[in-house]
Write a protein that holds these residues in place. Structure first.
Motif, PDB file in Angstrom:
ATOM      1  N   THR A   1     101.090  64.259  82.661  1.00 26.11           N
ATOM      2  CA  THR A   1     101.057  64.758  84.031  1.00 26.11           C
ATOM      3  C   THR A   1     101.033  63.592  85.014  1.00 26.11           C
ATOM      4  OG1 THR A   1      99.815  66.707  83.307  1.00 26.11           O
ATOM      5  CG2 THR A   1      99.759  66.189  85.663  1.00 26.11           C
ATOM      6  N   ARG A   2     101.926  63.618  85.981  1.00 26.69           N
ATOM      7  CA  ARG A   2     101.964  62.576  87.008  1.00 26.69           C
ATOM      8  C   ARG A   2     100.827  62.799  88.005  1.00 26.69           C
ATOM      9  NH1 ARG A   2     105.959  59.359  86.051  1.00 26.69           N
ATOM     10  NH2 ARG A   2     107.802  60.124  84.983  1.00 26.69           N
ATOM     11  N   LEU A   3     100.134  61.689  88.329  1.00 30.44           N
ATOM     12  CA  LEU A   3      99.035  61.704  89.288  1.00 30.44           C
ATOM     13  C   LEU A   3      99.422  60.856  90.499  1.00 30.44           C
ATOM     14  CD1 LEU A   3      96.175  61.060  86.697  1.00 30.44           C
ATOM     15  CD2 LEU A   3      96.945  63.271  87.582  1.00 30.44           C
ATOM     16  N   ASP A   4      98.512  60.717  91.417  1.00 30.43           N
ATOM     17  CA  ASP A   4      98.749  59.885  92.593  1.00 30.43           C
ATOM     18  C   ASP A   4      98.892  58.420  92.210  1.00 30.43           C
ATOM     19  OD1 ASP A   4      98.527  62.135  94.199  1.00 30.43           O
ATOM     20  OD2 ASP A   4      96.372  61.853  94.516  1.00 30.43           O
ATOM     21  N   ASP A   5      99.500  57.629  93.074  1.00 31.68           N
ATOM     22  CA  ASP A   5      99.619  56.179  92.927  1.00 31.68           C
ATOM     23  C   ASP A   5     100.346  55.755  91.655  1.00 31.68           C
ATOM     24  OD1 ASP A   5      98.200  55.900  95.312  1.00 31.68           O
ATOM     25  OD2 ASP A   5      96.273  55.875  94.267  1.00 31.68           O
ATOM     26  N   GLY A   6     101.263  56.570  91.141  1.00 29.58           N
ATOM     27  CA  GLY A   6     102.041  56.203  89.968  1.00 29.58           C
ATOM     28  C   GLY A   6     101.310  56.345  88.651  1.00 29.58           C
ATOM     29  N   LYS A   7     100.083  56.795  88.679  1.00 29.58           N
ATOM     30  CA  LYS A   7      99.332  56.982  87.436  1.00 29.58           C
ATOM     31  C   LYS A   7      99.767  58.277  86.770  1.00 29.58           C
ATOM     32  CE  LYS A   7      95.224  54.450  88.848  1.00 29.58           C
ATOM     33  NZ  LYS A   7      93.778  54.509  89.033  1.00 29.58           N
ATOM     34  N   ARG A   8      99.473  58.356  85.469  1.00 29.57           N
ATOM     35  CA  ARG A   8      99.764  59.565  84.701  1.00 29.57           C
ATOM     36  C   ARG A   8      98.571  59.891  83.816  1.00 29.57           C
ATOM     37  NH1 ARG A   8     105.446  57.445  82.384  1.00 29.57           N
ATOM     38  NH2 ARG A   8     105.247  59.101  80.858  1.00 29.57           N
ATOM     39  N   TRP A   9      98.415  61.153  83.506  1.00 31.79           N
ATOM     40  CA  TRP A   9      97.401  61.631  82.562  1.00 31.79           C
ATOM     41  C   TRP A   9      98.163  61.921  81.274  1.00 31.79           C
ATOM     42  CZ3 TRP A   9      92.229  61.745  82.746  1.00 31.79           C
ATOM     43  CH2 TRP A   9      91.542  62.537  81.816  1.00 31.79           C
TER      44      TRP A   9
ATOM     45  N   VAL B   1      96.897  50.720  77.755  1.00 27.33           N
ATOM     46  CA  VAL B   1      98.231  50.359  77.271  1.00 27.33           C
ATOM     47  C   VAL B   1      99.000  49.597  78.347  1.00 27.33           C
ATOM     48  CG1 VAL B   1      98.279  52.351  75.715  1.00 27.33           C
ATOM     49  CG2 VAL B   1      99.305  52.542  77.991  1.00 27.33           C
ATOM     50  N   ARG B   2     100.044  48.913  77.936  1.00 29.77           N
ATOM     51  CA  ARG B   2     100.882  48.149  78.865  1.00 29.77           C
ATOM     52  C   ARG B   2     101.815  49.069  79.643  1.00 29.77           C
ATOM     53  NH1 ARG B   2     102.834  44.109  75.487  1.00 29.77           N
ATOM     54  NH2 ARG B   2     104.221  45.658  74.635  1.00 29.77           N
ATOM     55  N   ASP B   3     102.345  50.094  78.978  1.00 30.28           N
ATOM     56  CA  ASP B   3     103.352  50.947  79.592  1.00 30.28           C
ATOM     57  C   ASP B   3     103.245  52.351  78.988  1.00 30.28           C
ATOM     58  OD1 ASP B   3     106.155  51.114  81.060  1.00 30.28           O
ATOM     59  OD2 ASP B   3     106.406  52.039  79.079  1.00 30.28           O
ATOM     60  N   TYR B   4     103.192  53.350  79.842  1.00 23.09           N
ATOM     61  CA  TYR B   4     103.055  54.726  79.358  1.00 23.09           C
ATOM     62  C   TYR B   4     104.154  55.101  78.361  1.00 23.09           C
ATOM     63  CZ  TYR B   4      99.754  55.808  83.179  1.00 23.09           C
ATOM     64  OH  TYR B   4      98.688  55.849  84.027  1.00 23.09           O
ATOM     65  N   ASP B   5     105.396  54.877  78.742  1.00 24.07           N
ATOM     66  CA  ASP B   5     106.499  55.377  77.930  1.00 24.07           C
ATOM     67  C   ASP B   5     106.597  54.679  76.577  1.00 24.07           C
ATOM     68  OD1 ASP B   5     107.320  57.336  79.776  1.00 24.07           O
ATOM     69  OD2 ASP B   5     108.372  55.828  80.950  1.00 24.07           O
TER      70      ASP B   5
ATOM     71  N   ALA C   1      91.131  63.342  71.076  1.00 25.36           N
ATOM     72  CA  ALA C   1      92.494  62.896  71.332  1.00 25.36           C
ATOM     73  C   ALA C   1      92.422  61.548  72.054  1.00 25.36           C
ATOM     74  CB  ALA C   1      93.241  63.924  72.178  1.00 25.36           C
ATOM     75  N   LEU C   2      93.571  60.890  72.193  1.00 21.11           N
ATOM     76  CA  LEU C   2      93.658  59.626  72.913  1.00 21.11           C
ATOM     77  C   LEU C   2      94.214  59.846  74.309  1.00 21.11           C
ATOM     78  CD1 LEU C   2      95.271  57.009  70.486  1.00 21.11           C
ATOM     79  CD2 LEU C   2      92.917  57.073  71.309  1.00 21.11           C
ATOM     80  N   LEU C   3      93.554  59.272  75.289  1.00 19.51           N
ATOM     81  CA  LEU C   3      94.073  59.210  76.643  1.00 19.51           C
ATOM     82  C   LEU C   3      94.724  57.835  76.784  1.00 19.51           C
ATOM     83  CD1 LEU C   3      94.319  60.309  79.551  1.00 19.51           C
ATOM     84  CD2 LEU C   3      92.167  59.111  80.025  1.00 19.51           C
ATOM     85  N   LEU C   4      96.033  57.800  76.938  1.00 14.46           N
ATOM     86  CA  LEU C   4      96.750  56.540  77.113  1.00 14.46           C
ATOM     87  C   LEU C   4      96.705  56.187  78.588  1.00 14.46           C
ATOM     88  CD1 LEU C   4      99.851  57.221  74.824  1.00 14.46           C
ATOM     89  CD2 LEU C   4      97.661  56.143  74.222  1.00 14.46           C
TER      90      LEU C   4
END
Length: 136
Positions: free
Chosen positions: A33-41, A11-15, A53-56
């Protein structure tokens, strides 16, 4: 038993992706869940989904960004099963989901192609068979 747990959707943007899949498509946000380097799960799924399920996944490189919206080369890549086609079709349309076509009857059930906010093509489908019409 083995099953397919997650499918990644770049995706382009999580939110904005969360807002679309939660508010327009009607999925539940299962994890953010926030991960390192600005990534999220970020995991979303249809209400009551027990397995897949979908992982975005937000695009992190230019190559990944180039795939957003065309991850399957223009083919339908995801199939959203429903037990109440008319209800979900009308709710999704009212929420701004763009359908490429009017609902149609096929030998396996009722279906209409829609696009997510990036242009990826999905089927909204109600199978006539209780087992979802899947064949192996």
């Amino acid at each position: 038993m083995t099953h397919l747990g997650l499918v990644t959707l770049v995706v382009r943007d999580y939110d904005e992706a969360i807002a679309f899949y939660r508010d327009a498509v009607g999925f539940d946000l299962l994890e953010d869940t926030r991960l390192d380097d600005g990534k999220r799960w970020v995991v979303v799924a249809p209400p009551g989904a027990k397995e897949t399920a979908l992982l975005l996944a937000e695009a992190a490189t230019g190559e990944q960004a180039a795939r957003v919206g065309d991850q399957t080369g223009g083919r339908v890549g995801w199939f959203l099963n429903t037990e109440a086609f008319e209800r979900d079709y009308e709710r999704m349309r009212a929420a701004g989901v763009v359908f490429d076509e009017e609902p149609r009857r096929e030998p396996y059930g009722t279906v209409a192609v829609f696009r997510d906010l990036y242009g990826n093509r999905w089927d909204l489908i109600q199978h006539d068979r209780a087992d979802g019409g899947a064949t192996r």
